[in-house]
Design an enzyme around this catalytic site. Sequence first.
Site, PDB file in Angstrom:
ATOM      1  N   GLU A  73      31.275  27.057 -46.239  1.00 18.87           N
ATOM      2  CA  GLU A  73      30.957  25.637 -46.078  1.00 18.87           C
ATOM      3  C   GLU A  73      30.138  25.320 -44.826  1.00 18.87           C
ATOM      4  O   GLU A  73      29.283  24.426 -44.847  1.00 18.87           O
ATOM      5  CB  GLU A  73      32.252  24.816 -46.071  1.00 18.87           C
ATOM      6  CG  GLU A  73      32.878  24.597 -47.431  1.00 18.87           C
ATOM      7  CD  GLU A  73      33.721  25.770 -47.906  1.00 18.87           C
ATOM      8  OE1 GLU A  73      34.370  25.653 -48.959  1.00 18.87           O
ATOM      9  OE2 GLU A  73      33.738  26.820 -47.217  1.00 18.87           O
TER      10      GLU A  73
ATOM     11  N   GLU B 226      38.763  28.915 -52.196  1.00 15.69           N
ATOM     12  CA  GLU B 226      39.874  27.978 -52.060  1.00 15.69           C
ATOM     13  C   GLU B 226      40.715  27.923 -53.330  1.00 15.69           C
ATOM     14  O   GLU B 226      41.950  27.828 -53.276  1.00 15.69           O
ATOM     15  CB  GLU B 226      39.344  26.590 -51.700  1.00 15.69           C
ATOM     16  CG  GLU B 226      38.753  26.542 -50.296  1.00 15.69           C
ATOM     17  CD  GLU B 226      38.213  25.177 -49.929  1.00 15.69           C
ATOM     18  OE1 GLU B 226      38.802  24.533 -49.028  1.00 15.69           O
ATOM     19  OE2 GLU B 226      37.220  24.755 -50.531  1.00 15.69           O
TER      20      GLU B 226
END
Length: 792
Positions: free
Chosen positions: A665, A645
């Site tokens: 995640e 990210e």
Amino acid sequence: MTTHSSDLDPRTPVLVGVGQSAERIDDADYRALSAVDLAAEAARAALIDSGAGDRDVAGAIDTVAGIRQFEHSTPGAFPPLGSADNFPRAVAGRLGADPRRAVLEVVGGQGPQHLVNEFAATIAAGDAEVALLIGSEAISTAQHLAGSADQPDFTEHVGGQLEDRGRGLQGLMTRELLAAGLADPPSQYALFENARRAGLGASRAEYARAMGTLFAPFTSVAARNPYAAAPVQRSAEELTTVTESNRLIADPYPRFVVSRDKVNQGAAVLMMSVGAARRLGVAEDRWVFLHGHADLRERELLDRPDLSAYPAAVAAVRHALDVAGLDLDDITAFDLYSCFPIAVFAVCDGLGLAPDDPRGLTLTGGLPFFGGAGNNYSMHAVAEAVAVLRSAPGGYALVGANGGMLSKYSVGVYSTTPTPWRPDDSGRVQSTLDAAEVPGRTRYADGWATIETATVLYERSGSRRGVVIGRLESDGSRFVANTERGDDELLELLATGDPVGTRVFARSFGYGNRVTLTAERMAEFHPPRPPALREAYEHVLVRRDGHVLEVTINRPDARNSLHPEANAELDEIFDAYFADPELWVAILTGAGDKAFSAGNDLSHTASGGLPWTPKNGFAGLTSREHLPKPVIAAVNGYAMGGGLEIALACHLIVADENARFALSEVKVGLIAAAGGLVRLPRAVPPKLANEMILTGRRIDADEAASHGLVNRVVPAGTAMDGARKLAEEVLAGSPTSVRASLQFMGETAHIADPVEAVNHPSRVMDHLLVAEDTMEGIMAFTQKRPPQWKNR
């Protein structure tokens, strides 16, 4: 019209047996029973209470539904003495029952009454005949014996079918509340309580007397109840006078008026169809009918128009009475859920019911005195209601069961008077509640505001902290904030004064909002800090090389994962970078050769650290509205989860051959909320993005390059060299033009139509018309010489 039992549909549901069990650790015959054993004792008592043969009844049970214990109700909690892996079937097995269906209910004190309502409807529909509802807690025993040399092991591997409904905590906790430390019931209930006090215009002393007057009769009932955890009669003054043994928990609550969860208690309710009751020989004088019922839910805390009220509970009571065809005056006995005074006050306020109603408001003694048996308290209330109604046939008892933070309310109206099954229409009532206007709210509060409610939370150590819910003056939006450590003036106002309506100054940070009485006081706690680079940082290395800033995440032992302190340092560094006119390009990398960044430091979170990021996002980059100067990610190894990210937030990515990219995640029960779910589908083909997001799939540097995720792939160990070369190429252009290009791309990123985007009105070109670099670029081109950029 009077209904006779002979007229009833055989599927009509009836309660035919109730049972309770309890023990205290100071009892002479204390047995240290497990939760399963306590529930089994109560269930056995319920079967016997039916008056039929308990073995015959046990063999007829087709459904067993259990209330979830506290040790399985909170994320991260664990049973210190072990537990059964199938609580309902563990209890059923002790009775010799083998039901075809076992259910474990969601979290919340509404659970017992909700299960009565649900399985009454199930029986009425013909989908069950005999249902056993059970619940128990052995919290006191677990705390008493955990860690002792001879502690028991309550682990049971039962197996078998189980409909585990999960915790059902959605809507009960938000990031804002967690950041403010509002993770426990006393803190949130205190906010409701103080909002009510302010609405009444009552002084602290007046309100304390009201709480004590409300609960003193409850202690009298508890003192007579053999199952009570604290069978001690207390006066109103004794309940609310702060002493060493009655310390403050959360203003305005001393310990004696707070729900008591250190209990060993069990309760059970046996329900069946009229047809099954007759077949099993249950005498009609044991039958108790559910005349009315309702199940409703409240909004999230910050979305409630009035923090002093509980409209869902009031509507649930009214609807249950409507279903029963009764008025409030027809009720002969009440048990209103009483975890805190506000849970009772709010219902009384909405119904016009006097807190000192001579009929009384509890059948057990209430949660602070009888005991708050985890999620199972109201099972005891139903058991007491059945006993009261049998002793005085023809009366009506109302049980109101509350769950969450004044969040869920279930109601049952009971009587020995026969009645056909009456379905409720709670869905329609819920729709009306949901249609009410929602106040605006904001996660980040900045500027002048007014306190709407507040509380002070007290630790055993004597330390205290203030919590405020306020409304911004600018737009009326609601927010939650803490006081600053050391702000004694505001803390004293919250603890001893009348703070509601007070004007405060709010400021937001990544870790939450803070309030002070003045803007000047806020500046004392957070002095203005001009953006500038420090000499050194604890978790990050910084190097200036001309117009290039090299930033290295220096946590190689943690694969350069980020905890709050590292995030804060990166945020500060990038603030300085974007503000410094002599820095034109930044390169971000990770120390060592294993990882660029493994993302969020889950070990820090697992150890109890509060996971927060700066307002500018992960690494101080992922939530910035605009990155006005180029940032290059030099990916040297793994860019996993938050690491990817961060890279996605950068303008350019150089990866060495060993680089690996993944949004992992979902592998740890999270989502890529720091931009991954938004940026990855815009950076690679949608199907690949979906696969990476939904499976956590890793891709290597070559595949990333083939899909345009990275700009360049370089030999292993040379990511920084490649990034420096790319930075040199950027520096060859006008820094003014580079910034202008980034600005224009940012302004038009949301415009889908190309022509509309091209014609987007922007001041970018106006600025370039008078920029020195523009003229320098043109002159250098015509003079056939390298330009000398000045960044202006």
